[in-house]
Design a protein around this motif. Sequence first.
Motif, PDB file in Angstrom:
ATOM      1  N   ASN A   1       8.921  26.433  13.981  1.00 50.17           N
ATOM      2  CA  ASN A   1       7.773  27.051  13.319  1.00 50.17           C
ATOM      3  C   ASN A   1       7.707  26.729  11.830  1.00 50.17           C
ATOM      4  O   ASN A   1       6.996  27.407  11.078  1.00 50.17           O
ATOM      5  CB  ASN A   1       7.803  28.563  13.538  1.00 50.17           C
TER       6      ASN A   1
ATOM      7  N   ASN B   1       1.923  33.227   8.592  1.00 46.94           N
ATOM      8  CA  ASN B   1       1.658  33.031  10.010  1.00 46.94           C
ATOM      9  C   ASN B   1       2.848  32.383  10.713  1.00 46.94           C
ATOM     10  O   ASN B   1       3.197  32.751  11.848  1.00 46.94           O
ATOM     11  CB  ASN B   1       0.405  32.176  10.200  1.00 46.94           C
ATOM     12  N   GLN B   2       3.475  31.419  10.055  1.00 48.21           N
ATOM     13  CA  GLN B   2       4.647  30.772  10.640  1.00 48.21           C
ATOM     14  C   GLN B   2       5.785  31.779  10.852  1.00 48.21           C
ATOM     15  O   GLN B   2       6.464  31.754  11.891  1.00 48.21           O
ATOM     16  CB  GLN B   2       5.129  29.636   9.733  1.00 48.21           C
TER      17      GLN B   2
ATOM     18  N   ASP C   1       4.869  34.124  13.740  1.00 50.89           N
ATOM     19  CA  ASP C   1       5.007  33.365  14.984  1.00 50.89           C
ATOM     20  C   ASP C   1       6.482  33.242  15.371  1.00 50.89           C
ATOM     21  O   ASP C   1       6.840  33.350  16.552  1.00 50.89           O
ATOM     22  CB  ASP C   1       4.402  31.969  14.840  1.00 50.89           C
ATOM     23  N   SER C   2       7.330  33.019  14.376  1.00 46.83           N
ATOM     24  CA  SER C   2       8.767  32.925  14.637  1.00 46.83           C
ATOM     25  C   SER C   2       9.328  34.239  15.149  1.00 46.83           C
ATOM     26  O   SER C   2      10.137  34.262  16.088  1.00 46.83           O
ATOM     27  CB  SER C   2       9.509  32.515  13.358  1.00 46.83           C
TER      28      SER C   2
ATOM     29  N   ALA D   1       8.360  34.692  18.638  1.00 45.57           N
ATOM     30  CA  ALA D   1       9.124  33.766  19.469  1.00 45.57           C
ATOM     31  C   ALA D   1      10.562  34.250  19.645  1.00 45.57           C
ATOM     32  O   ALA D   1      11.161  34.054  20.712  1.00 45.57           O
ATOM     33  CB  ALA D   1       9.108  32.369  18.853  1.00 45.57           C
TER      34      ALA D   1
ATOM     35  N   TRP E   1      -2.790  40.313  17.012  1.00 44.90           N
ATOM     36  CA  TRP E   1      -1.508  40.986  17.150  1.00 44.90           C
ATOM     37  C   TRP E   1      -1.703  42.492  17.310  1.00 44.90           C
ATOM     38  O   TRP E   1      -2.709  43.046  16.878  1.00 44.90           O
ATOM     39  CB  TRP E   1      -0.619  40.718  15.937  1.00 44.90           C
TER      40      TRP E   1
ATOM     41  N   ILE F   1       0.965  41.283  21.476  1.00 45.42           N
ATOM     42  CA  ILE F   1      -0.080  40.328  21.161  1.00 45.42           C
ATOM     43  C   ILE F   1      -1.256  40.549  22.093  1.00 45.42           C
ATOM     44  O   ILE F   1      -1.079  40.848  23.281  1.00 45.42           O
ATOM     45  CB  ILE F   1       0.456  38.871  21.284  1.00 45.42           C
TER      46      ILE F   1
END
Length: 253
Positions: A102, A131-132, A135-136, A139, A226, A251
């Motif tokens: 990410n 955002n990264q 997202d991480s 994940a 989200w 999400i």
Amino acid sequence: MTTLALITAAGWLRRGAAGQLQRRQIERLLGQTTSPEVAAELWKQRESLLEEGRFPGRELAVTILFADIVGFSQVAEGFQPAETLQWVNVGMEKFVQVIHNNGGMVNKFTGDGFLAVFGVPLAQNPTLTANQALDSAAALQRTLLELNQQLLAENRPAMKLRVGLHSGEVITGSMGSSDRMEYAVIGDVVNVSSRLESLNKERQVNLCRVLLSKETLNLLTNPEQWQFNCWGSFPLKGREQSVEVYELTGINN
């Protein structure tokens, strides 16, 4: 013609030697903490980034992700040290890959956790890095589900994480001596992300609890995708100003 060829060859050798030196300097300063994509971009910009073999101090807008393994002490108490290290490394290998995938950099390991940074060592858009980071975090939640299936099959303890996210400006650069040097990320943003990770530890009902600040939430491109639970405003240890805290709970499809 022979002389010209020798001069040209000597120039190539000098440039090659200088390039190898710069590559070693970057590797020494950052180690294996960057993704291949970031490493490639660093190499392209090496002339402007390095000063006398160091990364000079730079102010960058980043998002920090601080993660910690829950219940590490209890696991360590029941295991031999080698078994504990192996158990931790099984998780860390997967967690680091999530960060790299990410666009983040794992800056530091804390024994039973790690500090990841989004937005270094090259300046990036703060919205992108927020955002990264989120997202991480999402994940990591998914990865833990898969990881614990593996651990269960191997008759080893399940693993849980707490994660804190905060965005803002930090000072980055090389810190240390000629014998030992590391890429340092310094600022209040780091402290806040760490405090969020450890905030109200008893309020964890899932494998991976993710808390983020309003500063990070405000940078998200599509926050409506989200699901968040607002915890309210909290004073954090060592800070006068409170932080508005949100928990990532899912999400939206």
